[in-house]
Scaffold this motif. Structure first.
Motif, PDB file in Angstrom:
ATOM      1  N   ASN A 129     -24.539 -23.424 -31.222  1.00  0.00           N
ATOM      2  CA  ASN A 129     -24.961 -24.711 -31.788  1.00  0.00           C
ATOM      3  C   ASN A 129     -26.492 -24.825 -31.807  1.00  0.00           C
ATOM      4  OD1 ASN A 129     -24.708 -27.336 -32.806  1.00  0.00           O
ATOM      5  ND2 ASN A 129     -24.578 -28.247 -30.769  1.00  0.00           N
ATOM      6  N   LYS A 130     -26.975 -25.795 -32.544  1.00  0.00           N
ATOM      7  CA  LYS A 130     -28.405 -26.155 -32.636  1.00  0.00           C
ATOM      8  C   LYS A 130     -29.231 -25.152 -33.451  1.00  0.00           C
ATOM      9  CE  LYS A 130     -28.050 -28.649 -28.262  1.00  0.00           C
ATOM     10  NZ  LYS A 130     -28.706 -29.157 -27.072  1.00  0.00           N
ATOM     11  N   VAL A 131     -28.638 -24.568 -34.516  1.00  0.00           N
ATOM     12  CA  VAL A 131     -29.422 -23.645 -35.342  1.00  0.00           C
ATOM     13  C   VAL A 131     -30.504 -24.369 -36.134  1.00  0.00           C
ATOM     14  CG1 VAL A 131     -27.701 -21.811 -35.555  1.00  0.00           C
ATOM     15  CG2 VAL A 131     -27.640 -23.729 -37.150  1.00  0.00           C
ATOM     16  N   ASP A 132     -30.478 -25.699 -36.140  1.00  0.00           N
ATOM     17  CA  ASP A 132     -31.546 -26.449 -36.809  1.00  0.00           C
ATOM     18  C   ASP A 132     -32.888 -26.250 -36.104  1.00  0.00           C
ATOM     19  OD1 ASP A 132     -31.597 -29.234 -34.943  1.00  0.00           O
ATOM     20  OD2 ASP A 132     -29.671 -28.212 -35.062  1.00  0.00           O
ATOM     21  N   LYS A 133     -32.830 -25.929 -34.800  1.00  0.00           N
ATOM     22  CA  LYS A 133     -34.080 -25.694 -34.060  1.00  0.00           C
ATOM     23  C   LYS A 133     -34.437 -24.210 -34.127  1.00  0.00           C
ATOM     24  CE  LYS A 133     -33.314 -29.149 -30.383  1.00  0.00           C
ATOM     25  NZ  LYS A 133     -33.172 -29.206 -28.917  1.00  0.00           N
ATOM     26  N   ASP A 134     -34.650 -23.707 -35.326  1.00  0.00           N
ATOM     27  CA  ASP A 134     -34.799 -22.269 -35.504  1.00  0.00           C
ATOM     28  C   ASP A 134     -36.021 -21.701 -34.788  1.00  0.00           C
ATOM     29  OD1 ASP A 134     -33.561 -19.980 -36.601  1.00  0.00           O
ATOM     30  OD2 ASP A 134     -35.243 -19.822 -38.005  1.00  0.00           O
ATOM     31  N   SER A 135     -37.087 -22.502 -34.721  1.00  0.00           N
ATOM     32  CA  SER A 135     -38.309 -21.998 -34.086  1.00  0.00           C
ATOM     33  C   SER A 135     -38.121 -21.808 -32.583  1.00  0.00           C
ATOM     34  CB  SER A 135     -39.460 -22.975 -34.349  1.00  0.00           C
ATOM     35  OG  SER A 135     -39.146 -24.239 -33.807  1.00  0.00           O
ATOM     36  N   GLU A 136     -37.125 -22.518 -32.011  1.00  0.00           N
ATOM     37  CA  GLU A 136     -36.922 -22.404 -30.567  1.00  0.00           C
ATOM     38  C   GLU A 136     -35.809 -21.421 -30.218  1.00  0.00           C
ATOM     39  OE1 GLU A 136     -36.448 -26.329 -28.706  1.00  0.00           O
ATOM     40  OE2 GLU A 136     -37.477 -27.140 -30.462  1.00  0.00           O
ATOM     41  N   ARG A 137     -35.300 -20.750 -31.218  1.00  0.00           N
ATOM     42  CA  ARG A 137     -34.141 -19.888 -31.011  1.00  0.00           C
ATOM     43  C   ARG A 137     -34.385 -18.840 -29.921  1.00  0.00           C
ATOM     44  NH1 ARG A 137     -29.489 -17.661 -33.732  1.00  0.00           N
ATOM     45  NH2 ARG A 137     -29.604 -18.866 -35.649  1.00  0.00           N
ATOM     46  N   ASP A 138     -33.384 -18.678 -29.057  1.00  0.00           N
ATOM     47  CA  ASP A 138     -33.507 -17.797 -27.905  1.00  0.00           C
ATOM     48  C   ASP A 138     -32.379 -16.754 -27.898  1.00  0.00           C
ATOM     49  OD1 ASP A 138     -34.738 -16.956 -25.615  1.00  0.00           O
ATOM     50  OD2 ASP A 138     -33.821 -18.438 -24.308  1.00  0.00           O
ATOM     51  N   VAL A 139     -31.371 -16.982 -28.702  1.00  0.00           N
ATOM     52  CA  VAL A 139     -30.239 -16.051 -28.791  1.00  0.00           C
ATOM     53  C   VAL A 139     -30.051 -15.708 -30.279  1.00  0.00           C
ATOM     54  CG1 VAL A 139     -27.795 -15.661 -28.311  1.00  0.00           C
ATOM     55  CG2 VAL A 139     -29.103 -17.204 -26.830  1.00  0.00           C
ATOM     56  N   THR A 140     -30.104 -14.426 -30.588  1.00  0.00           N
ATOM     57  CA  THR A 140     -29.994 -14.052 -32.005  1.00  0.00           C
ATOM     58  C   THR A 140     -28.543 -14.130 -32.476  1.00  0.00           C
ATOM     59  OG1 THR A 140     -29.604 -11.716 -31.563  1.00  0.00           O
ATOM     60  CG2 THR A 140     -31.907 -12.432 -31.758  1.00  0.00           C
ATOM     61  N   ARG A 141     -28.432 -14.212 -33.777  1.00  0.00           N
ATOM     62  CA  ARG A 141     -27.124 -14.245 -34.405  1.00  0.00           C
ATOM     63  C   ARG A 141     -26.329 -12.976 -34.079  1.00  0.00           C
ATOM     64  NH1 ARG A 141     -24.363 -16.563 -38.485  1.00  0.00           N
ATOM     65  NH2 ARG A 141     -23.057 -15.054 -39.553  1.00  0.00           N
ATOM     66  N   GLU A 142     -27.061 -11.850 -34.038  1.00  0.00           N
ATOM     67  CA  GLU A 142     -26.414 -10.563 -33.772  1.00  0.00           C
ATOM     68  C   GLU A 142     -25.807 -10.536 -32.371  1.00  0.00           C
ATOM     69  OE1 GLU A 142     -29.428 -10.907 -35.271  1.00  0.00           O
ATOM     70  OE2 GLU A 142     -28.514 -10.479 -37.222  1.00  0.00           O
ATOM     71  N   GLU A 143     -26.523 -11.109 -31.414  1.00  0.00           N
ATOM     72  CA  GLU A 143     -26.002 -11.134 -30.041  1.00  0.00           C
ATOM     73  C   GLU A 143     -24.710 -11.927 -29.974  1.00  0.00           C
ATOM     74  OE1 GLU A 143     -29.359 -11.301 -26.779  1.00  0.00           O
ATOM     75  OE2 GLU A 143     -29.975 -12.460 -28.550  1.00  0.00           O
ATOM     76  N   GLY A 144     -24.716 -13.064 -30.669  1.00  0.00           N
ATOM     77  CA  GLY A 144     -23.507 -13.892 -30.717  1.00  0.00           C
ATOM     78  C   GLY A 144     -22.348 -13.122 -31.312  1.00  0.00           C
ATOM     79  N   MET A 145     -22.629 -12.440 -32.423  1.00  0.00           N
ATOM     80  CA  MET A 145     -21.581 -11.674 -33.088  1.00  0.00           C
ATOM     81  C   MET A 145     -21.040 -10.576 -32.181  1.00  0.00           C
ATOM     82  SD  MET A 145     -23.086 -11.377 -36.926  1.00  0.00           S
ATOM     83  CE  MET A 145     -21.902 -10.265 -37.612  1.00  0.00           C
ATOM     84  N   ALA A 146     -21.960  -9.916 -31.482  1.00  0.00           N
ATOM     85  CA  ALA A 146     -21.548  -8.812 -30.607  1.00  0.00           C
ATOM     86  C   ALA A 146     -20.614  -9.312 -29.496  1.00  0.00           C
ATOM     87  CB  ALA A 146     -22.783  -8.148 -30.007  1.00  0.00           C
ATOM     88  N   LEU A 147     -20.987 -10.441 -28.907  1.00  0.00           N
ATOM     89  CA  LEU A 147     -20.145 -10.979 -27.821  1.00  0.00           C
ATOM     90  C   LEU A 147     -18.765 -11.356 -28.347  1.00  0.00           C
ATOM     91  CD1 LEU A 147     -20.037 -11.920 -24.816  1.00  0.00           C
ATOM     92  CD2 LEU A 147     -20.666 -14.186 -25.634  1.00  0.00           C
ATOM     93  N   ALA A 148     -18.762 -11.985 -29.522  1.00  0.00           N
ATOM     94  CA  ALA A 148     -17.495 -12.393 -30.111  1.00  0.00           C
ATOM     95  C   ALA A 148     -16.614 -11.182 -30.400  1.00  0.00           C
ATOM     96  CB  ALA A 148     -17.745 -13.193 -31.388  1.00  0.00           C
ATOM     97  N   GLU A 149     -17.256 -10.144 -30.912  1.00  0.00           N
ATOM     98  CA  GLU A 149     -16.514  -8.937 -31.263  1.00  0.00           C
ATOM     99  C   GLU A 149     -15.900  -8.284 -30.026  1.00  0.00           C
ATOM    100  OE1 GLU A 149     -17.827  -5.135 -33.803  1.00  0.00           O
ATOM    101  OE2 GLU A 149     -18.411  -7.101 -34.595  1.00  0.00           O
ATOM    102  N   GLU A 150     -16.712  -8.270 -28.982  1.00  0.00           N
ATOM    103  CA  GLU A 150     -16.264  -7.666 -27.725  1.00  0.00           C
ATOM    104  C   GLU A 150     -14.970  -8.309 -27.215  1.00  0.00           C
ATOM    105  OE1 GLU A 150     -17.858  -7.823 -23.146  1.00  0.00           O
ATOM    106  OE2 GLU A 150     -19.346  -7.963 -24.746  1.00  0.00           O
ATOM    107  N   HIS A 151     -14.865  -9.620 -27.410  1.00  0.00           N
ATOM    108  CA  HIS A 151     -13.697 -10.336 -26.889  1.00  0.00           C
ATOM    109  C   HIS A 151     -12.641 -10.623 -27.957  1.00  0.00           C
ATOM    110  CE1 HIS A 151     -15.295 -11.245 -22.863  1.00  0.00           C
ATOM    111  NE2 HIS A 151     -16.471 -11.322 -23.464  1.00  0.00           N
ATOM    112  N   GLY A 152     -12.952 -10.243 -29.190  1.00  0.00           N
ATOM    113  CA  GLY A 152     -11.995 -10.526 -30.262  1.00  0.00           C
ATOM    114  C   GLY A 152     -11.947 -11.992 -30.658  1.00  0.00           C
ATOM    115  N   TRP A 153     -13.078 -12.671 -30.537  1.00  0.00           N
ATOM    116  CA  TRP A 153     -13.138 -14.077 -30.934  1.00  0.00           C
ATOM    117  C   TRP A 153     -13.691 -14.210 -32.353  1.00  0.00           C
ATOM    118  CZ3 TRP A 153     -16.703 -15.338 -26.197  1.00  0.00           C
ATOM    119  CH2 TRP A 153     -15.960 -15.234 -25.009  1.00  0.00           C
TER     120      TRP A 153
END
Lengths: 212, 343
Positions: A129-153
């Motif tokens: 959540n909170k992708v509107d605060k793009d300048s403050e982003r601390d977790v990349t989209r790729e990291e999110g995808m990787a975690l989801a993939e790892e767990h099958g989410w």
């Protein structure tokens, strides 16, 4: 308008229980309110759990989603364990601007889900959540995808504030649930049980209500 | 069993009547009569600032005006000393102080969403919101083991609204947390003991309802969690909450009147609960949605009657040390710091 929270009977085909979990302040309640009413105000910290009901049509089926919005703070965990019972869908939320809310998913929340979710087939979804605060982003989209993939989410990034991807979160989750036969079965028995329970005195305010 | 009714509510205690309770030097002459009076009517908002510190135990009933003035000044510097502990943490130091950063960020997040609908707390850069934050952060240093937990901002908000003074609010909050602190314990024992006592009271006062809960796997009473954790703060509008709190804080009839209030609410809806065969999920949702729909005066009368009705049998079902009773000394020392996870 569209978001009736009443218990109007028989106006839906399937009923699902969805649970929102994740660290305190990641925007679980905001996500829910953004989905239900399109307004995003500062919401009081959730104590225990809050509920919202949303009826929507997905894949040609009329759905009733009962969404459980849980308190994020660790100290309430003994309590939250009782909320997992019979959930068909779980949305794990983190804040893309706060890394610890992301790491806590692996450290805390997945363990919690494994421990308490009674439903083997329960569908999980990861939401940043909170992708509107793009300048403050601390977790990349790729990291999110990787975690989801790892767990099958399933994975999505969204903003409760701008409503970007908010409806999609819930619709996609619902679609996934409907693809699982056991969950589909649970969803329709929940509806039948509810109709049986309807009492004559339980009349909904049916001014012009009429089935098409 | 004889029928018992709660007495009708009285108008709140006003400033003229309040003066009659005080001797020439400002001592409360008859604390019991004073508490009884408040139990039945509450106090007018204008004198809450004077009365609440007594009810909370921050001021002693036999203290004089002069002693209270003196206390105020010494407590102010004591407060500032604790506040200084976190205010003196530099940005550099904070970088290596994760617990402090986490705690501060949690408090920062919560204060801006506490009672924002109230003019006292609304708008951007509201100074009262900053005071709320400072007090909570200072409290988390004053009681580092307990720290900060969601729900605390709900308990502090009306106190600051009434006291309108940072240091005095802090010490009133400290006094309140002497009793309610265990609600926020990491192991949740304070909450569990109250919910357990509640189940015992329902068993005594409404055994069919108790049996219903038992059959439906609802005996954990989690559906009353929010009521107990923050003393019904989310169930009533702000003014009603303040009225309820001052009534509860008198500890007239029982220190655990709040549990009888829970029983009273459940009894009022028992036919609906049983009649509609509510399961745990439905019941949780139902009690949540009662928020804003509970008639406070009627419930207080019911709670009083139930408390009188239960008498010693009721009191016997509440284990000693159950909050908001003051903790039993010997055990208490171990309660907080048993877990390394401090947030």
């Amino acid at each position: 308008m569209g978001s009736s929270s009443g218990q109007s009977s028989g106006s839906y085909d399937l009923s699902f229980k969805i649970l929102l979990i994740g660290d305190s302040g990641v925007g679980k309640s905001s996500l829910l309110v953004s989905f239900i009413s399109s307004s995003v105000e500062d919401l009081a910290p959730t104590i225990g759990v809050d509920f919202k009901i949303k009826q929507l049509t997905v894949g040609g089926k009329r759905l009733k989603l009962t969404i459980w919005d849980t308190a994020g703070q660790e100290r309430f965990r003994t309590l939250t364990s009782s909320y997992y019972r019979n959930a068909q869908g779980i949305i794990l939320v983190y804040d893309v601007t706060r890394r610890e809310t992301f790491t806590n998913l692996s450290d805390v929340w997945t363990k919690e889900v494994d421990l308490y979710s009674t439903n083997q087939d329960c569908v999980k979804m990861l939401v940043g959540n909170k992708v509107d605060k793009d300048s403050e982003r601390d977790v990349t989209r790729e990291e999110g995808m990787a975690l989801a993939e790892e767990h099958g989410w399933t994975f999505l990034e969204c903003s409760a504030k701008t409503r970007e991807n908010v409806v999609q979160c819930f619709e996609e989750l619902a679609l996934k649930i409907m693809k699982v036969p056991s969950l589909l079965e649970e969803g329709s028995t929940a509806v039948k049980r509810n109709i049986l329970k309807q009492k004559p005195e339980h009349l909904p305010a049916s001014s012009g209500g009429c089935c098409s | 069993m004889t029928l018992v009714w709660g007495k009708p509510r009285q108008p709140p205690l006003g400033s003229e009547e309040w003066a009659t309770f005080l001797d020439s030097e400002g001592r409360v002459m008859d604390a019991k009569a004073f508490k009884t009076r408040i139990f039945y009517g509450g106090v007018e908002h204008t004198i809450r600032r004077e009365v609440w510190p007594f009810l909370l135990g921050y001021h002693a009933y036999d203290s004089t005006y002069a002693e209270r003035e003196y206390l105020k000044s010494t407590k102010k510097s004591a407060y500032e000393t604790v506040r200084q502990q976190w205010q003196s943490i530099s940005t550099e130091q904070a970088k290596r102080f994760t617990k402090f950063r986490e705690r501060k960020s949690l408090i920062d997040k919560d204060v801006v969403r506490t009672d924002r609908a109230l003019p006292f707390y609304d708008g951007d850069d509201n100074p009262n919101v900053n005071i709320l934050r400072d007090i909570l952060l200072t409290y988390s240093f004053y009681n580092f083991d307990l720290g900060y937990c969601q729900g605390m901002s709900d308990l502090l908000s009306p106190i600051l609204f009434v006291m309108e003074d940072e240091s005095e609010s802090f010490w009133c909050f400290v006094a309140l947390m002497e009793r309610l602190g265990p609600n926020f314990n990491r192991d949740q024992n304070g909450m569990h003991s109250q919910l357990f006592a509640l189940s015992k009271l329902v068993e005594l006062l409404d055994s069919p309802l108790h049996n219903y809960f038992k059959q439906n796997d609802c005996l954990n009473y989690f559906f009353c969690f929010r009521w107990v954790l923050i003393q019904f703060k989310r169930e009533f509008e702000y003014k009603k909450t303040m009225r309820l709190w001052e009534v509860l804080w008198t500890h007239y009839l029982s220190e655990h009147l709040h549990l009888y209030v829970c029983v009273a609410i459940l009894k009022r809806y028992r036919n609906k609960i049983i009649g509609e065969h509510m399961d745990f999920d439905t019941l949780l949702k139902f009690t949540n949605e009662l928020s804003g729909h509970i008639d406070l005066d009627a419930i207080l009368r019911d709670a009083e009657a139930l408390c009188i009705c239960a008498g010693e049998n009721g009191a016997a079902r509440i284990p000693p040390g159950t909050p908001p009773s003051l903790p039993i000394e010997s055990e208490n020392a171990f309660l907080y710091a048993q877990d390394d996870e401090v947030l």
